[in-house]
Design an enzyme around this catalytic site. Structure first.
Site, PDB file in Angstrom:
ATOM      1  N   ASP A  70       6.421   2.675   5.512  1.00 34.28           N
ATOM      2  CA  ASP A  70       5.656   1.647   5.118  1.00 34.28           C
ATOM      3  C   ASP A  70       5.479   0.744   6.248  1.00 34.28           C
ATOM      4  O   ASP A  70       4.697  -0.313   6.334  1.00 34.28           O
ATOM      5  CB  ASP A  70       6.749   0.483   4.172  1.00 34.28           C
ATOM      6  CG  ASP A  70       6.927   1.122   2.859  1.00 34.28           C
ATOM      7  OD1 ASP A  70       6.625   1.839   2.583  1.00 34.28           O
ATOM      8  OD2 ASP A  70       8.264   0.686   2.861  1.00 34.28           O
ATOM      9  N   HIS A  98       1.762   6.045   1.914  1.00 31.46           N
ATOM     10  CA  HIS A  98       0.367   5.307   3.247  1.00 31.46           C
ATOM     11  C   HIS A  98      -1.317   4.658   2.301  1.00 31.46           C
ATOM     12  O   HIS A  98      -1.172   5.202   0.753  1.00 31.46           O
ATOM     13  CB  HIS A  98      -0.101   6.444   3.431  1.00 31.46           C
ATOM     14  CG  HIS A  98       0.803   6.926   4.461  1.00 31.46           C
ATOM     15  ND1 HIS A  98       0.882   8.370   5.283  1.00 31.46           N
ATOM     16  CD2 HIS A  98       2.194   7.129   4.989  1.00 31.46           C
ATOM     17  CE1 HIS A  98       1.946   8.504   5.680  1.00 31.46           C
ATOM     18  NE2 HIS A  98       2.996   8.407   5.467  1.00 31.46           N
TER      19      HIS A  98
END
Length: 480
Positions: A70, A98
């Site tokens: 992340d 993503h």
């Protein structure tokens, strides 16, 4: 001369710097600043900085997560993809979320489709190291098409990639229940069981889908094995076989020998950008085992997941948040609790792209970052979400661990029990109050923000070339 101006303007649009901006809120309530207008002096400065940065990167560049995932890899990949002919995924599966934004601030949440899909001139490659859930992939492809982004003819998937079926998701949930109080914190996307099938050599590869009879035999064997292992296993294998007949027809135009394709692309002088999934601290071998993913997000997994030799990589960019986050269980030495953690979580909107779970929050951990650098050999760093640290009176960076025996170390322990007991040694730096979300040049950053970046650079021994200051595609500062 006119052509040169157009090139400068186009590069500037990738990294921002305009005479005017407009702001909007994305669907999560975050402010997104969108560049518009004609090239200005500021835009030219940004464009020239980006040109110098591109020149340093070379023909083969890997963008890898250096923390627990992340970090914002997709955004940098999306920006850099404008300069590359091929954008490739090499490992992981739909557990890697993503989030990227187009020039209008529209958000795209991708899990299997490479982040370079917004670049119309790039071919997106899903390599042999990825485990692919075909129904999920087509959901993404269909959503992109509805938004005006057509992946057909611009994306190929390795015939060697292993397929992830719904039965793997079922196994994932049953396995997590078995662990009871020792749960790993899996996303339950079936990633671990799919890689387990691969390792035990009863997995099904994408190329197998071309032979209807062989595919059916292999899937039945896989289901029978799972039924023998798990008492509560429920899966209609015959219905799945019928379902995949249609899927086989649809996926056929995407199937390719990606090993041959990507090496021929390299040998012909094409530029290749590799998009890592997950991150080094979740690596099966180097991460906080067993609280890790089931693949190798470090550089070794990139080579294995694409069939691209190590010597062909010139640039390896490590992506790190200006603080840290983690989803799921596992040791986390710099973890924060209370008001500071809550503030950073809300300012950074720290909720999992894949799971929606609130992320754990912590200060930047240089012991972990330097460990990731040791393994990957980063040539550059991309520090993301620097803007989230605005409004903080002071900031902390973890620079060492105090072990249970009283000794201090800058090495990352392999033993989980030890790691859970370490005390982090911090450096404290002054914060800044200015909103930096519209800053597009290094010189315009507040002095304390610069000092923070420079200290990270000094501690890592790696240049912090790219600095993220917001979620928008243009919200990036390139350090000269």
């Amino acid at each position: 001369m006119a052509t040169a101006r157009v090139m400068v303007a186009d590069r500037a649009r990738a990294f921002g710097g305009t005479t005017a901006t407009r702001a909007r809120r994305d669907d999560q309530g975050r402010r997104v600043t969108i560049a518009r207008g004609i090239p200005s002096r500021a835009r030219v400065v940004v464009a020239r900085a980006s040109e110098r940065a591109y020149a340093e990167l070379g023909n083969v560049c890997a963008v890898l997560g250096s923390q627990w995932g992340d970090e914002g890899k997709g955004k940098l990949v999306d920006i850099l993809a404008r300069e590359y002919d091929v954008v490739a995924r090499c490992q992981g599966g739909a557990n890697a979320g993503h989030t990227i934004y187009d020039d209008n601030g529209k958000k795209y949440a991708l899990h299997l489709v490479p982040s370079g899909i917004l670049n119309e001139n790039a071919t997106c490659v899903v390599g042999n190291g990825v485990v692919v859930h075909l129904p999920g992939m087509f959901e993404e492809i269909d959503k992109l098409l509805q938004a005006g982004v057509d992946a057909r003819g611009r994306m190929i998937v390795s015939d060697r990639a292993h397929l992830l079926f719904d039965l793997h998701k079922e196994i994932d949930g049953l396995r997590e229940e078995e662990l009871s109080g020792n749960k790993i914190g899996t996303t339950k996307r079936g990633i671990g069981p799919a890689y387990a099938s691969k390792a035990t050599r009863n997995g099904v590869r994408l190329g197998d889908i071309r032979d209807e009879e062989r595919f059916a035999t292999m899937l039945r064997a896989l289901a029978a094995d799972a039924a023998a292992r798990f008492e509560g296993f429920q899966y209609d294998v015959e219905a799945e076989i019928v379902r995949y007949k249609e899927i086989a027809e649809r996926i056929e135009p995407f199937i390719a020998d990606t090993v041959e394709y990507i090496n021929e692309a390299h040998d012909s002088g094409k530029k290749i950008l590799v998009e890592g999934a997950n991150a080094t601290m979740l690596d099966l071998d180097f991460g906080t085992y067993p609280f890790v993913t089931s693949s190798n997000p470090a550089l070794g997994g990139v080579c294995n997941g694409l069939g691209l030799a190590p010597r062909k990589f010139k640039t390896i960019i490590g992506v790190a948040k200006a603080y840290t986050t983690r989803v799921g269980a596992g040791p986390y030495p710099t973890e924060l609790f209370g008001d500071v953690a809550d503030k950073l979580r809300e300012l950074g909107y720290e909720y999992g792209t894949t799971t929606g779970r609130p992320r754990r929050i912590g200060w930047l951990d240089m012991v972990a970052l330097n460990y990731a650098n040791l393994i990957n050999g980063f040539t550059h760093l991309n520090i993301t979400k620097l803007d989230v640290l605005s409004e903080m009176d002071e900031l902390k960076i973890g620079v060492a661990y105090k072990l249970p025996n009283g000794k201090t170390t800058k090495s990352f322990p392999a033993d989980i029990a030890t790691l859970e007991k370490v005390e982090t040694v911090y450096e404290t730096l002054p914060g800044w109050k200015e909103d930096i979300s519209k800053v597009r040049t290094w010189d315009d950053l507040p002095e304390n923000a610069k000092k923070y970046v420079l200290r990270v650079e000094e501690l890592a021994g790696v240049e912090c070339k790219f600095i993220g200051v917001g979620p928008g595609r243009d919200a990036m500062v390139i350090k000269p």
